[in-house]
Design a protein around this motif. Structure first.
Motif, PDB file in Angstrom:
ATOM      1  N   ALA A 192       4.727   4.745  10.570  1.00  0.00           N
ATOM      2  CA  ALA A 192       4.025   4.496   9.307  1.00  0.00           C
ATOM      3  C   ALA A 192       4.652   5.278   8.148  1.00  0.00           C
ATOM      4  N   ASN A 193       4.969   4.515   7.078  1.00  0.00           N
ATOM      5  CA  ASN A 193       5.501   5.067   5.826  1.00  0.00           C
ATOM      6  C   ASN A 193       6.861   5.753   5.980  1.00  0.00           C
ATOM      7  N   LYS A 194       7.647   5.268   6.957  1.00  0.00           N
ATOM      8  CA  LYS A 194       9.019   5.755   7.104  1.00  0.00           C
ATOM      9  C   LYS A 194       9.960   4.560   6.932  1.00  0.00           C
ATOM     10  N   THR A 245       0.859  -1.195   0.000  1.00  0.00           N
ATOM     11  CA  THR A 245       0.000   0.000   0.000  1.00  0.00           C
ATOM     12  C   THR A 245       0.884   1.229   0.000  1.00  0.00           C
ATOM     13  N   LEU A 246       0.346   2.324  -0.477  1.00  0.00           N
ATOM     14  CA  LEU A 246       1.118   3.562  -0.514  1.00  0.00           C
ATOM     15  C   LEU A 246       1.300   4.156   0.881  1.00  0.00           C
ATOM     16  N   ALA A 247       0.445   3.738   1.808  1.00  0.00           N
ATOM     17  CA  ALA A 247       0.492   4.313   3.157  1.00  0.00           C
ATOM     18  C   ALA A 247       1.488   3.599   4.064  1.00  0.00           C
ATOM     19  N   ARG A 248       2.101   2.498   3.581  1.00  0.00           N
ATOM     20  CA  ARG A 248       3.019   1.730   4.412  1.00  0.00           C
ATOM     21  C   ARG A 248       4.274   1.387   3.624  1.00  0.00           C
ATOM     22  N   SER A 249       5.393   1.216   4.356  1.00  0.00           N
ATOM     23  CA  SER A 249       6.654   0.823   3.715  1.00  0.00           C
ATOM     24  C   SER A 249       6.829  -0.685   3.734  1.00  0.00           C
ATOM     25  N   GLY A 250       6.266  -1.334   4.760  1.00  0.00           N
ATOM     26  CA  GLY A 250       6.437  -2.777   4.900  1.00  0.00           C
ATOM     27  C   GLY A 250       6.136  -3.206   6.323  1.00  0.00           C
ATOM     28  N   LEU A 251       7.178  -3.432   7.130  1.00  0.00           N
ATOM     29  CA  LEU A 251       6.982  -3.916   8.488  1.00  0.00           C
ATOM     30  C   LEU A 251       6.340  -2.868   9.399  1.00  0.00           C
ATOM     31  N   ASP A 252       6.237  -1.654   8.925  1.00  0.00           N
ATOM     32  CA  ASP A 252       5.554  -0.610   9.693  1.00  0.00           C
ATOM     33  C   ASP A 252       4.041  -0.768   9.637  1.00  0.00           C
ATOM     34  N   ASP A 253       3.587  -1.732   8.897  1.00  0.00           N
ATOM     35  CA  ASP A 253       2.150  -2.006   8.770  1.00  0.00           C
ATOM     36  C   ASP A 253       1.727  -2.930   9.914  1.00  0.00           C
ATOM     37  N   GLY A 254       0.967  -2.390  10.845  1.00  0.00           N
ATOM     38  CA  GLY A 254       0.533  -3.187  11.992  1.00  0.00           C
ATOM     39  C   GLY A 254      -0.910  -3.617  11.932  1.00  0.00           C
ATOM     40  N   LEU A 255      -1.550  -3.398  10.802  1.00  0.00           N
ATOM     41  CA  LEU A 255      -2.961  -3.743  10.673  1.00  0.00           C
ATOM     42  C   LEU A 255      -3.164  -5.247  10.510  1.00  0.00           C
ATOM     43  N   GLY A 256      -4.338  -5.715  10.920  1.00  0.00           N
ATOM     44  CA  GLY A 256      -4.711  -7.105  10.706  1.00  0.00           C
ATOM     45  C   GLY A 256      -5.513  -7.228   9.425  1.00  0.00           C
TER      46      GLY A 256
END
Length: 489
Positions: free
Chosen positions: A148-150, A72-83
Protein backbone atom coordinates in the motif's frame (compact mmCIF):
# COMPACT_ATOMS: atom_id res chain seq x y z
CA UNK A 1 -2.73 -38.36 -95.56
CA UNK A 2 -3.05 -34.91 -97.11
CA UNK A 3 -0.09 -32.84 -98.17
CA UNK A 4 -1.07 -30.33 -95.49
CA UNK A 5 -0.68 -32.84 -92.68
CA UNK A 6 2.60 -34.03 -94.07
CA UNK A 7 3.86 -30.49 -94.04
CA UNK A 8 3.43 -30.25 -90.19
CA UNK A 9 6.71 -30.94 -88.43
CA UNK A 10 6.51 -32.42 -84.93
CA UNK A 11 9.02 -30.84 -82.47
CA UNK A 12 9.87 -31.71 -78.79
CA UNK A 13 12.51 -30.92 -76.09
CA UNK A 14 15.55 -33.06 -76.13
CA UNK A 15 16.82 -34.69 -72.89
CA UNK A 16 19.69 -32.21 -72.76
CA UNK A 17 17.31 -29.28 -72.95
CA UNK A 18 15.17 -30.72 -70.14
CA UNK A 19 18.19 -31.16 -67.86
CA UNK A 20 19.32 -27.60 -68.51
CA UNK A 21 15.84 -26.28 -67.67
CA UNK A 22 15.70 -28.25 -64.41
CA UNK A 23 19.12 -26.94 -63.44
CA UNK A 24 18.02 -23.35 -63.99
CA UNK A 25 14.89 -23.94 -61.87
CA UNK A 26 17.01 -25.40 -59.05
CA UNK A 27 19.35 -22.40 -59.04
CA UNK A 28 16.44 -19.98 -58.95
CA UNK A 29 14.85 -21.91 -56.07
CA UNK A 30 18.06 -21.77 -54.04
CA UNK A 31 18.24 -18.01 -54.57
CA UNK A 32 14.58 -17.27 -53.90
CA UNK A 33 13.90 -19.54 -50.86
CA UNK A 34 16.01 -17.57 -48.32
CA UNK A 35 14.34 -14.40 -49.54
CA UNK A 36 10.89 -15.95 -49.12
CA UNK A 37 11.88 -17.28 -45.68
CA UNK A 38 13.08 -13.87 -44.54
CA UNK A 39 9.84 -12.34 -45.78
CA UNK A 40 7.82 -14.69 -43.54
CA UNK A 41 6.52 -12.80 -40.50
CA UNK A 42 8.07 -13.54 -37.10
CA UNK A 43 4.86 -14.77 -35.50
CA UNK A 44 6.22 -14.83 -31.95
CA UNK A 45 7.50 -11.28 -32.26
CA UNK A 46 4.11 -10.15 -33.59
CA UNK A 47 2.29 -11.81 -30.69
CA UNK A 48 4.74 -10.39 -28.15
CA UNK A 49 4.22 -6.88 -29.52
CA UNK A 50 0.45 -7.43 -29.39
CA UNK A 51 0.57 -8.75 -25.81
CA UNK A 52 2.74 -5.87 -24.62
CA UNK A 53 0.56 -3.13 -26.08
CA UNK A 54 -2.59 -4.94 -24.95
CA UNK A 55 -1.20 -4.99 -21.43
CA UNK A 56 -0.33 -1.31 -21.49
CA UNK A 57 -3.82 -0.47 -22.79
CA UNK A 58 -5.67 -2.65 -20.27
CA UNK A 59 -3.62 -1.39 -17.31
CA UNK A 60 -4.25 2.18 -18.40
CA UNK A 61 -8.00 1.54 -18.72
CA UNK A 62 -8.15 -0.10 -15.31
CA UNK A 63 -6.30 2.68 -13.52
CA UNK A 64 -8.46 5.31 -15.23
CA UNK A 65 -11.63 3.61 -13.99
CA UNK A 66 -12.40 5.80 -10.98
CA UNK A 67 -15.09 3.36 -9.85
CA UNK A 68 -12.53 0.61 -9.25
CA UNK A 69 -9.39 2.62 -8.54
CA UNK A 70 -10.44 5.96 -7.08
CA UNK A 71 -7.59 8.37 -6.44
CA UNK A 72 -6.78 8.34 -2.74
CA UNK A 73 -3.78 9.53 -0.79
CA UNK A 74 -3.48 6.12 0.86
CA UNK A 75 -2.93 4.26 -2.43
CA UNK A 76 -0.67 4.60 -5.48
CA UNK A 77 -2.91 2.71 -7.89
CA UNK A 78 -2.84 -1.06 -8.43
CA UNK A 79 -1.85 -1.49 -4.79
CA UNK A 80 -5.47 -0.73 -3.95
CA UNK A 81 -7.16 -4.06 -3.26
CA UNK A 82 -10.38 -2.74 -1.80
CA UNK A 83 -13.80 -3.39 -3.31
CA UNK A 84 -16.06 -0.47 -4.22
CA UNK A 85 -19.80 -0.49 -4.69
CA UNK A 86 -19.64 1.07 -8.16
CA UNK A 87 -16.89 -1.27 -9.38
CA UNK A 88 -19.01 -3.91 -11.12
CA UNK A 89 -16.51 -6.75 -11.03
CA UNK A 90 -14.96 -6.04 -7.64
CA UNK A 91 -17.32 -5.15 -4.85
CA UNK A 92 -20.23 -3.92 -6.96
CA UNK A 93 -23.04 -5.68 -8.80
CA UNK A 94 -21.28 -9.04 -9.13
CA UNK A 95 -19.70 -8.70 -5.69
CA UNK A 96 -16.58 -10.62 -6.77
CA UNK A 97 -14.51 -8.95 -4.09
CA UNK A 98 -15.50 -8.07 -0.58
CA UNK A 99 -16.02 -4.42 0.26
CA UNK A 100 -14.12 -4.90 3.52
CA UNK A 101 -11.31 -7.35 2.69
CA UNK A 102 -8.38 -6.08 0.66
CA UNK A 103 -6.87 -8.31 -2.07
CA UNK A 104 -4.88 -6.29 -4.61
CA UNK A 105 -3.65 -9.37 -6.48
CA UNK A 106 -7.03 -11.02 -7.18
CA UNK A 107 -8.61 -7.66 -7.90
CA UNK A 108 -6.06 -6.80 -10.59
CA UNK A 109 -6.25 -10.23 -12.30
CA UNK A 110 -10.06 -10.25 -12.20
CA UNK A 111 -10.36 -6.80 -13.77
CA UNK A 112 -7.53 -7.46 -16.24
CA UNK A 113 -9.03 -10.74 -17.52
CA UNK A 114 -12.46 -9.15 -17.77
CA UNK A 115 -11.14 -6.80 -20.46
CA UNK A 116 -9.74 -9.67 -22.55
CA UNK A 117 -11.42 -12.42 -24.53
CA UNK A 118 -10.38 -15.34 -22.32
CA UNK A 119 -11.00 -19.05 -22.77
CA UNK A 120 -12.37 -20.75 -19.65
CA UNK A 121 -11.72 -19.18 -16.27
CA UNK A 122 -8.84 -18.02 -14.09
CA UNK A 123 -7.01 -20.87 -12.34
CA UNK A 124 -4.68 -20.83 -9.36
CA UNK A 125 -1.41 -22.73 -9.19
CA UNK A 126 0.05 -22.01 -5.81
CA UNK A 127 0.48 -18.24 -5.67
CA UNK A 128 0.18 -17.91 -9.46
CA UNK A 129 -3.00 -16.90 -11.29
CA UNK A 130 -3.30 -18.15 -14.87
CA UNK A 131 -5.71 -17.80 -17.77
CA UNK A 132 -5.65 -18.27 -21.54
CA UNK A 133 -7.00 -15.94 -24.20
CA UNK A 134 -8.76 -17.22 -27.28
CA UNK A 135 -5.80 -16.32 -29.46
CA UNK A 136 -3.89 -19.12 -27.65
CA UNK A 137 -1.67 -16.99 -25.43
CA UNK A 138 -1.24 -18.04 -21.78
CA UNK A 139 -1.04 -15.24 -19.20
CA UNK A 140 0.48 -15.88 -15.78
CA UNK A 141 0.46 -13.36 -12.94
CA UNK A 142 2.97 -14.07 -10.16
CA UNK A 143 5.10 -12.53 -7.44
CA UNK A 144 2.46 -10.14 -6.18
CA UNK A 145 4.59 -7.57 -4.43
CA UNK A 146 2.07 -4.77 -4.03
CA UNK A 147 2.48 -2.73 -0.85
CA UNK A 148 0.00 0.00 0.00
CA UNK A 149 1.19 3.46 -1.12
CA UNK A 150 4.50 2.20 -2.50
CA UNK A 151 4.76 3.19 -6.19
CA UNK A 152 7.72 0.86 -6.77
CA UNK A 153 5.85 -2.26 -5.66
CA UNK A 154 4.90 -4.46 -8.57
CA UNK A 155 3.54 -7.73 -9.95
CA UNK A 156 5.02 -9.92 -12.69
CA UNK A 157 3.08 -10.95 -15.78
CA UNK A 158 4.55 -13.72 -17.95
CA UNK A 159 3.04 -14.38 -21.37
CA UNK A 160 3.55 -17.51 -23.48
CA UNK A 161 2.72 -16.17 -26.92
CA UNK A 162 2.11 -19.57 -28.56
CA UNK A 163 0.47 -21.38 -25.66
CA UNK A 164 1.62 -24.91 -24.90
CA UNK A 165 3.81 -25.20 -28.02
CA UNK A 166 7.57 -25.52 -27.62
CA UNK A 167 10.01 -24.21 -26.62
CA UNK A 168 8.13 -22.67 -23.66
CA UNK A 169 11.04 -20.55 -22.49
CA UNK A 170 12.37 -17.00 -22.51
CA UNK A 171 15.60 -15.13 -21.86
CA UNK A 172 15.17 -14.17 -18.22
CA UNK A 173 14.89 -16.02 -14.94
CA UNK A 174 11.39 -14.64 -14.49
CA UNK A 175 10.05 -16.22 -17.68
CA UNK A 176 12.06 -19.45 -17.34
CA UNK A 177 15.30 -19.62 -19.26
CA UNK A 178 15.71 -22.10 -22.09
CA UNK A 179 17.68 -25.28 -21.53
CA UNK A 180 19.97 -24.18 -24.33
CA UNK A 181 21.60 -21.13 -22.77
CA UNK A 182 23.12 -20.20 -26.15
CA UNK A 183 19.74 -19.74 -27.83
CA UNK A 184 19.48 -16.26 -29.40
CA UNK A 185 16.13 -16.48 -31.19
CA UNK A 186 12.89 -18.46 -31.30
CA UNK A 187 11.73 -17.59 -27.75
CA UNK A 188 8.03 -17.74 -26.93
CA UNK A 189 7.83 -16.43 -23.36
CA UNK A 190 8.52 -13.02 -21.92
CA UNK A 191 7.82 -11.25 -18.64
CA UNK A 192 6.63 -7.77 -17.81
CA UNK A 193 6.89 -5.96 -14.50
CA UNK A 194 3.71 -3.98 -13.80
CA UNK A 195 4.29 -1.26 -11.21
CA UNK A 196 1.62 0.04 -8.87
CA UNK A 197 1.21 3.31 -10.81
CA UNK A 198 0.76 1.48 -14.10
CA UNK A 199 4.20 1.56 -15.70
CA UNK A 200 4.89 -1.63 -17.66
CA UNK A 201 8.49 -2.74 -18.04
CA UNK A 202 9.61 -5.51 -20.37
CA UNK A 203 12.29 -7.77 -18.91
CA UNK A 204 13.20 -10.19 -21.72
CA UNK A 205 15.48 -8.79 -24.40
CA UNK A 206 13.67 -10.41 -27.34
CA UNK A 207 10.35 -8.90 -26.24
CA UNK A 208 11.98 -5.51 -25.80
CA UNK A 209 13.12 -5.66 -29.44
CA UNK A 210 9.71 -6.96 -30.58
CA UNK A 211 7.93 -3.99 -28.98
CA UNK A 212 10.06 -1.38 -30.73
CA UNK A 213 8.32 0.76 -33.32
CA UNK A 214 11.06 0.10 -35.88
CA UNK A 215 11.04 -3.64 -35.26
CA UNK A 216 11.49 -5.63 -38.47
CA UNK A 217 8.41 -7.84 -38.53
CA UNK A 218 9.63 -10.28 -41.18
CA UNK A 219 12.38 -12.86 -40.80
CA UNK A 220 14.13 -13.78 -37.58
CA UNK A 221 16.97 -11.98 -35.89
CA UNK A 222 19.08 -12.68 -32.84
CA UNK A 223 17.69 -11.16 -29.64
CA UNK A 224 20.67 -9.02 -28.61
CA UNK A 225 19.88 -5.87 -26.68
CA UNK A 226 21.81 -2.64 -26.43
CA UNK A 227 22.07 -2.09 -22.69
CA UNK A 228 22.60 1.64 -23.17
CA UNK A 229 19.43 2.17 -25.19
CA UNK A 230 16.89 -0.56 -24.47
CA UNK A 231 14.39 -0.22 -21.65
CA UNK A 232 14.86 -3.66 -20.12
CA UNK A 233 16.57 -4.24 -16.82
CA UNK A 234 20.30 -4.90 -16.87
CA UNK A 235 20.38 -5.77 -13.17
CA UNK A 236 20.87 -9.37 -12.03
CA UNK A 237 17.63 -9.62 -10.09
CA UNK A 238 18.47 -13.09 -8.83
CA UNK A 239 21.93 -12.39 -7.48
CA UNK A 240 20.60 -12.89 -3.96
CA UNK A 241 18.73 -15.91 -2.68
CA UNK A 242 14.93 -15.64 -3.01
CA UNK A 243 12.87 -15.08 0.11
CA UNK A 244 10.27 -17.79 -0.54
CA UNK A 245 9.48 -20.76 -2.77
CA UNK A 246 7.02 -18.75 -4.89
CA UNK A 247 9.59 -16.08 -5.74
CA UNK A 248 10.28 -15.83 -9.48
CA UNK A 249 14.01 -16.34 -8.87
CA UNK A 250 13.23 -19.95 -8.00
CA UNK A 251 13.12 -20.44 -11.78
CA UNK A 252 16.79 -19.54 -11.89
CA UNK A 253 19.19 -22.49 -12.10
CA UNK A 254 21.19 -21.03 -9.22
CA UNK A 255 18.32 -21.29 -6.78
CA UNK A 256 15.78 -23.84 -8.03
CA UNK A 257 17.47 -26.66 -6.12
CA UNK A 258 18.11 -24.64 -2.98
CA UNK A 259 16.37 -25.37 0.32
CA UNK A 260 14.31 -22.17 -0.06
CA UNK A 261 12.91 -23.06 -3.49
CA UNK A 262 12.86 -26.81 -3.12
CA UNK A 263 11.62 -28.06 0.22
CA UNK A 264 13.12 -31.47 -0.48
CA UNK A 265 16.51 -30.36 -1.76
CA UNK A 266 18.24 -31.54 1.42
CA UNK A 267 17.93 -35.00 2.91
CA UNK A 268 15.09 -35.46 5.42
CA UNK A 269 16.08 -35.67 9.08
CA UNK A 270 13.14 -37.85 10.07
CA UNK A 271 11.07 -40.62 8.54
CA UNK A 272 8.01 -38.45 9.28
CA UNK A 273 9.34 -35.61 7.13
CA UNK A 274 6.97 -34.39 4.39
CA UNK A 275 9.63 -35.25 1.80
CA UNK A 276 9.23 -38.93 2.78
CA UNK A 277 5.58 -39.01 1.69
CA UNK A 278 4.48 -40.21 -1.74
CA UNK A 279 2.55 -36.98 -2.32
CA UNK A 280 5.75 -34.96 -2.11
CA UNK A 281 7.17 -36.67 -5.20
CA UNK A 282 10.54 -36.35 -3.48
CA UNK A 283 13.53 -38.40 -4.69
CA UNK A 284 14.12 -39.30 -1.04
CA UNK A 285 11.06 -41.57 -0.88
CA UNK A 286 12.18 -45.17 -0.42
CA UNK A 287 15.76 -44.24 0.45
CA UNK A 288 17.66 -44.71 3.70
CA UNK A 289 16.87 -41.08 4.61
CA UNK A 290 13.17 -42.00 4.88
CA UNK A 291 13.70 -45.36 6.62
CA UNK A 292 12.50 -45.24 10.27
CA UNK A 293 15.34 -47.61 11.16
CA UNK A 294 17.84 -44.92 10.20
CA UNK A 295 16.85 -42.97 13.28
CA UNK A 296 16.85 -45.73 15.90
CA UNK A 297 19.40 -48.25 17.12
CA UNK A 298 18.45 -51.96 16.94
CA UNK A 299 18.16 -53.79 20.24
CA UNK A 300 20.02 -56.80 18.88
CA UNK A 301 20.49 -59.14 15.90
CA UNK A 302 16.80 -60.14 15.93
CA UNK A 303 15.53 -56.57 15.65
CA UNK A 304 13.56 -55.94 12.44
CA UNK A 305 15.89 -53.04 11.64
CA UNK A 306 18.67 -55.59 11.16
CA UNK A 307 16.94 -57.03 8.08
CA UNK A 308 18.41 -56.55 4.62
CA UNK A 309 17.79 -53.10 3.16
CA UNK A 310 18.12 -51.23 6.44
CA UNK A 311 20.98 -49.02 7.54
CA UNK A 312 22.13 -51.39 10.28
CA UNK A 313 22.19 -54.60 8.23
CA UNK A 314 25.64 -56.16 8.38
CA UNK A 315 26.89 -53.96 11.22
CA UNK A 316 28.26 -55.28 14.51
CA UNK A 317 24.94 -54.52 16.22
CA UNK A 318 23.01 -56.78 13.86
CA UNK A 319 25.71 -59.31 13.06
CA UNK A 320 27.87 -60.10 16.07
CA UNK A 321 30.07 -62.13 13.77
CA UNK A 322 30.85 -59.29 11.39
CA UNK A 323 34.11 -59.52 13.32
CA UNK A 324 34.45 -63.35 13.48
CA UNK A 325 36.85 -63.41 16.42
CA UNK A 326 35.19 -60.80 18.63
CA UNK A 327 34.13 -61.94 22.11
CA UNK A 328 30.46 -61.54 21.14
CA UNK A 329 30.84 -63.76 18.08
CA UNK A 330 32.96 -66.35 19.92
CA UNK A 331 30.28 -66.67 22.59
CA UNK A 332 27.87 -67.91 19.89
CA UNK A 333 30.10 -70.89 18.99
CA UNK A 334 31.44 -72.14 22.31
CA UNK A 335 30.05 -75.61 21.56
CA UNK A 336 32.28 -76.08 18.52
CA UNK A 337 35.54 -74.44 19.58
CA UNK A 338 38.73 -76.49 19.58
CA UNK A 339 42.08 -76.01 21.14
CA UNK A 340 44.13 -73.48 19.17
CA UNK A 341 41.10 -71.56 17.87
CA UNK A 342 41.68 -67.80 17.90
CA UNK A 343 38.55 -67.38 20.01
CA UNK A 344 40.35 -69.20 22.82
CA UNK A 345 42.57 -66.14 23.26
CA UNK A 346 39.71 -64.38 25.06
CA UNK A 347 39.67 -65.11 28.80
CA UNK A 348 35.85 -65.05 28.76
CA UNK A 349 35.87 -67.92 26.26
CA UNK A 350 38.73 -69.83 27.88
CA UNK A 351 36.84 -69.84 31.19
CA UNK A 352 33.77 -71.36 29.53
CA UNK A 353 35.28 -73.80 27.03
CA UNK A 354 37.45 -76.64 28.32
CA UNK A 355 38.85 -77.27 24.84
CA UNK A 356 40.39 -73.80 24.94
CA UNK A 357 42.17 -74.61 28.19
CA UNK A 358 43.33 -78.11 27.28
CA UNK A 359 45.42 -79.28 24.37
CA UNK A 360 43.08 -81.31 22.22
CA UNK A 361 43.70 -84.87 21.09
CA UNK A 362 41.80 -85.93 17.97
CA UNK A 363 40.98 -89.66 17.93
CA UNK A 364 39.97 -90.91 14.51
CA UNK A 365 38.01 -94.16 14.76
CA UNK A 366 37.58 -96.72 12.00
CA UNK A 367 35.33 -99.75 12.32
CA UNK A 368 35.30 -103.02 10.42
CA UNK A 369 32.37 -105.46 10.68
CA UNK A 370 32.58 -109.12 9.70
CA UNK A 371 30.29 -112.16 10.01
CA UNK A 372 30.22 -115.90 9.53
CA UNK A 373 27.66 -115.37 6.81
CA UNK A 374 28.43 -111.93 5.30
CA UNK A 375 26.31 -112.52 2.16
CA UNK A 376 23.18 -113.50 4.03
CA UNK A 377 21.04 -110.41 4.55
CA UNK A 378 18.92 -112.03 7.25
CA UNK A 379 21.38 -114.18 9.20
CA UNK A 380 24.78 -112.88 10.26
CA UNK A 381 25.71 -115.54 12.77
CA UNK A 382 28.66 -114.45 14.93
CA UNK A 383 29.26 -110.71 14.25
CA UNK A 384 32.71 -109.33 14.90
CA UNK A 385 33.56 -105.62 15.16
CA UNK A 386 37.14 -104.46 14.92
CA UNK A 387 38.12 -100.85 15.65
CA UNK A 388 41.25 -98.91 14.81
CA UNK A 389 41.90 -95.76 16.86
CA UNK A 390 44.45 -93.22 15.63
CA UNK A 391 45.53 -89.98 17.36
CA UNK A 392 46.87 -86.81 15.73
CA UNK A 393 50.02 -86.62 17.86
CA UNK A 394 52.15 -88.81 20.08
CA UNK A 395 51.60 -88.41 23.82
CA UNK A 396 53.80 -88.50 26.94
CA UNK A 397 51.37 -90.94 28.58
CA UNK A 398 49.32 -94.02 27.75
CA UNK A 399 45.82 -93.23 26.48
CA UNK A 400 43.16 -95.90 26.87
CA UNK A 401 40.38 -95.76 24.26
CA UNK A 402 37.06 -97.35 25.17
CA UNK A 403 33.95 -97.96 23.04
CA UNK A 404 30.97 -98.77 25.27
CA UNK A 405 28.15 -100.48 23.44
CA UNK A 406 24.77 -98.74 23.62
CA UNK A 407 21.33 -99.99 22.70
CA UNK A 408 20.35 -98.86 19.17
CA UNK A 409 16.81 -98.12 18.23
CA UNK A 410 16.36 -101.51 16.56
CA UNK A 411 17.21 -103.33 19.79
CA UNK A 412 20.25 -104.99 18.24
CA UNK A 413 22.94 -105.71 20.83
CA UNK A 414 20.75 -104.90 23.81
CA UNK A 415 21.40 -108.34 25.30
CA UNK A 416 25.01 -107.26 25.75
CA UNK A 417 24.29 -103.62 26.71
CA UNK A 418 27.07 -101.87 28.56
CA UNK A 419 29.82 -104.05 27.21
CA UNK A 420 32.20 -102.95 24.50
CA UNK A 421 35.84 -102.97 23.54
CA UNK A 422 38.98 -101.00 24.32
CA UNK A 423 42.66 -100.63 23.52
CA UNK A 424 45.57 -98.53 24.75
CA UNK A 425 47.75 -96.18 22.71
CA UNK A 426 51.13 -96.39 24.37
CA UNK A 427 53.58 -93.55 24.93
CA UNK A 428 55.16 -92.53 21.64
CA UNK A 429 52.62 -94.52 19.60
CA UNK A 430 49.76 -93.13 17.49
CA UNK A 431 47.20 -95.99 17.19
CA UNK A 432 45.76 -99.16 18.65
CA UNK A 433 43.22 -101.83 17.65
CA UNK A 434 40.37 -103.52 19.55
CA UNK A 435 37.66 -106.03 18.71
CA UNK A 436 34.67 -107.94 20.08
CA UNK A 437 32.29 -110.59 18.83
CA UNK A 438 28.51 -110.69 19.17
CA UNK A 439 27.06 -114.20 19.60
CA UNK A 440 23.54 -114.38 18.22
CA UNK A 441 20.75 -115.46 20.45
CA UNK A 442 17.86 -117.68 19.51
CA UNK A 443 17.06 -115.52 16.54
CA UNK A 444 19.29 -114.16 13.79
CA UNK A 445 19.66 -110.37 13.27
CA UNK A 446 21.49 -107.98 11.05
CA UNK A 447 23.91 -105.73 12.93
CA UNK A 448 23.11 -102.01 12.51
CA UNK A 449 25.75 -99.33 13.04
CA UNK A 450 24.79 -95.79 12.02
CA UNK A 451 25.33 -92.20 13.13
CA UNK A 452 24.09 -88.73 12.18
CA UNK A 453 27.29 -86.79 12.75
CA UNK A 454 30.81 -88.20 12.13
CA UNK A 455 32.17 -85.92 14.88
CA UNK A 456 29.63 -86.69 17.60
CA UNK A 457 30.64 -88.52 20.71
CA UNK A 458 27.34 -90.43 20.95
CA UNK A 459 26.15 -92.50 18.03
CA UNK A 460 23.83 -95.45 17.53
CA UNK A 461 25.55 -98.68 18.47
CA UNK A 462 28.55 -97.40 20.50
CA UNK A 463 29.36 -94.66 22.96
CA UNK A 464 33.06 -93.67 23.00
CA UNK A 465 35.05 -93.02 26.11
CA UNK A 466 38.71 -92.67 27.01
CA UNK A 467 40.95 -92.84 30.02
CA UNK A 468 44.15 -90.91 30.76
CA UNK A 469 46.24 -90.40 33.90
CA UNK A 470 44.58 -87.93 36.27
CA UNK A 471 47.63 -85.67 36.37
CA UNK A 472 47.18 -84.99 32.62
CA UNK A 473 43.42 -84.43 32.56
CA UNK A 474 43.72 -80.70 33.23
CA UNK A 475 46.02 -80.26 30.24
CA UNK A 476 44.42 -82.43 27.56
CA UNK A 477 40.97 -83.15 26.14
CA UNK A 478 39.86 -85.76 23.62
CA UNK A 479 37.60 -85.43 20.60
CA UNK A 480 36.42 -88.44 18.60
CA UNK A 481 35.90 -88.42 14.85
CA UNK A 482 34.05 -91.29 13.24
CA UNK A 483 34.02 -92.45 9.61
CA UNK A 484 31.04 -91.92 7.37
CA UNK A 485 30.65 -95.65 6.64
CA UNK A 486 31.56 -99.04 8.05
CA UNK A 487 33.75 -101.49 6.20
CA UNK A 488 31.93 -104.81 5.86
CA UNK A 489 33.66 -108.19 5.48
Amino acid sequence: MSDFMKSIKRKAFTLTELLIALGVIGILTAIVMPIVFNLAPDQNALMAKRAFYTTETVISDILNDNYCYPRTLARSGLDDGLGYSKCKKWGGEENTGSLSNEDAATKLVTLFADRLDIRGSITNQGSKKIFQTKDGMIWTFSHFNFVANKPDSYVLLTVDVNGAKDPNCGQSSTSGQCTDKNRKQGFDRFTMRIFARGRVQLIDCWAILAAKIDKKLVGKEDAICNENQDSGTDVDECADAPASADHFCCNDDRWKNSDICNQCASAPTSADDYCCTETSGSPWVGTEACDPCSYTTPSGPNDECCASGHKWHGTAICDVCSSPYSVECCLTKTGSLEYGDKCCEHNEIKNQVAACRNEQIIVTSKFYVSSEKPKDNNTWGATKITSQSTINKTLPFNLQIKYIRGCPGSGVGCVNYGQGMSCTIDIGQSSCNASETFITGTYPYKFEFTKSDPERGNFTGFKPSYDMPSNYKNNYSVKFKFPGNLDMY
